[in-house]
Design a protein around this motif. Sequence first.
Motif, PDB file in Angstrom:
ATOM      1  N   TRP A  61      -4.671   0.468   8.318  1.00 41.15           N
ATOM      2  CA  TRP A  61      -3.704   0.100   7.447  1.00 41.15           C
ATOM      3  C   TRP A  61      -2.411   0.102   7.966  1.00 41.15           C
ATOM      4  O   TRP A  61      -1.322   0.595   7.063  1.00 41.15           O
ATOM      5  N   GLY A  93      -3.060  -3.628   3.815  1.00 39.04           N
ATOM      6  CA  GLY A  93      -2.360  -2.345   3.501  1.00 39.04           C
ATOM      7  C   GLY A  93      -0.876  -2.550   3.555  1.00 39.04           C
ATOM      8  O   GLY A  93      -0.279  -3.625   3.026  1.00 39.04           O
ATOM      9  N   CYS A  94      -0.189  -1.615   4.189  1.00 40.95           N
ATOM     10  CA  CYS A  94       1.198  -1.797   4.454  1.00 40.95           C
ATOM     11  C   CYS A  94       1.770  -2.070   5.697  1.00 40.95           C
ATOM     12  O   CYS A  94       2.832  -2.126   6.182  1.00 40.95           O
ATOM     13  N   SER A  97       4.851  -4.405   5.869  1.00 45.76           N
ATOM     14  CA  SER A  97       5.749  -3.901   5.236  1.00 45.76           C
ATOM     15  C   SER A  97       6.567  -2.832   6.275  1.00 45.76           C
ATOM     16  O   SER A  97       7.560  -2.579   6.549  1.00 45.76           O
ATOM     17  N   LYS A 162       1.080  -7.477   1.437  1.00 44.33           N
ATOM     18  CA  LYS A 162       0.746  -6.187   1.260  1.00 44.33           C
ATOM     19  C   LYS A 162      -0.514  -6.046   0.383  1.00 44.33           C
ATOM     20  O   LYS A 162      -0.631  -6.864  -0.597  1.00 44.33           O
ATOM     21  N   SER A 163      -1.297  -4.894   0.487  1.00 45.61           N
ATOM     22  CA  SER A 163      -2.389  -4.682  -0.640  1.00 45.61           C
ATOM     23  C   SER A 163      -1.823  -3.968  -1.784  1.00 45.61           C
ATOM     24  O   SER A 163      -0.491  -3.819  -1.912  1.00 45.61           O
ATOM     25  N   THR A 167      -4.407   1.242  -2.588  1.00 50.31           N
ATOM     26  CA  THR A 167      -4.760   0.827  -1.032  1.00 50.31           C
ATOM     27  C   THR A 167      -3.416   1.430  -0.349  1.00 50.31           C
ATOM     28  O   THR A 167      -3.876   2.089   0.803  1.00 50.31           O
ATOM     29  N   ASN A 168      -2.536   1.317  -0.464  1.00 48.23           N
ATOM     30  CA  ASN A 168      -1.457   1.675   0.031  1.00 48.23           C
ATOM     31  C   ASN A 168      -1.101   3.079   0.315  1.00 48.23           C
ATOM     32  O   ASN A 168      -0.841   3.590   1.422  1.00 48.23           O
ATOM     33  N   ARG A 172      -1.542   5.424   3.788  1.00 49.79           N
ATOM     34  CA  ARG A 172      -0.565   6.263   4.457  1.00 49.79           C
ATOM     35  C   ARG A 172      -1.367   7.370   4.812  1.00 49.79           C
ATOM     36  O   ARG A 172      -0.910   7.968   6.172  1.00 49.79           O
TER      37      ARG A 172
END
Length: 270
Positions: A61, A93-94, A97, A162-163, A167-168, A172
């Motif tokens: 992710w 995911g991120c 971002s 992004k998710s 999930t984000n 992480r």
Amino acid sequence: MRYKLYYFTGTGNSLKVAHDLAAQLAKDNAEVNVLPLAAGIPEQRNSPEEAIGIVFPVYAWGMPLLVRDFVRQLPLSPQSYIFAVATCAGSVGCTLSETAQILKQRGLELACGFAVLQPNNYIIFSGADSSEKQKQIIGQGELCSAWIAEQIRKKRRLSPEKSGILTNILGRIVRWGFRATLSRQAKNFRADEKCDLCQICIRICPVGNISLKEGKITWGASCEQCLACLQWCPAEAIQFKRLTEKRERYHHPEIGLAEMLDKKRGESNA
């Protein structure tokens, strides 16, 4: 319009998407160059008249460390239109971002970021998808790439995909664990008795982490876990612990080994 597409790939998924984008963008007689990250950081800054794209897979992710470092160093003009495309078998995911944040720290803007689904290639978790499922996912990816190319041609500025929040948050944690242990993961690779010392694994490793020592294939501590060595081994002799011994290998059916090995050649109008 001129475009540069930088890509990183282990099994060919991201290279396939880079090719699809290039083919779509070249329909307007635009100049399109597809360049591997493995060729290194360009010495000259990209022209403000160029649109710059980075195509790469999602790892835990997030961005592969090789890609993250590349984005931090790539000579870019603040006036350039910059976009990113992340390939994944599930959620992004991120990742995009994170790409935007790295560029922002440099005073640059990610104009847009997109996710494109591709067949599963993380053999450490599971084997390859069925041929039928691969074909379906690849076809969907081609349609998605065509739509993305249209947004790029119009120089759209869109928030990176992004998710969801859960999930984000999980991402992480997973990303931190993945990166924290990455340098130690290479010791889990081995070449079994089927190895014939063809050395394709040495040639295909994007970070030069594999070598031949005392007649044995050996891994160093700079592994990106792209799994190119394992997935492209003709003898299927490379294993990760005992997890992969009976699992079917995968590399993109439309990308050949010769193309993967030729990582230092840019391709115009690919």
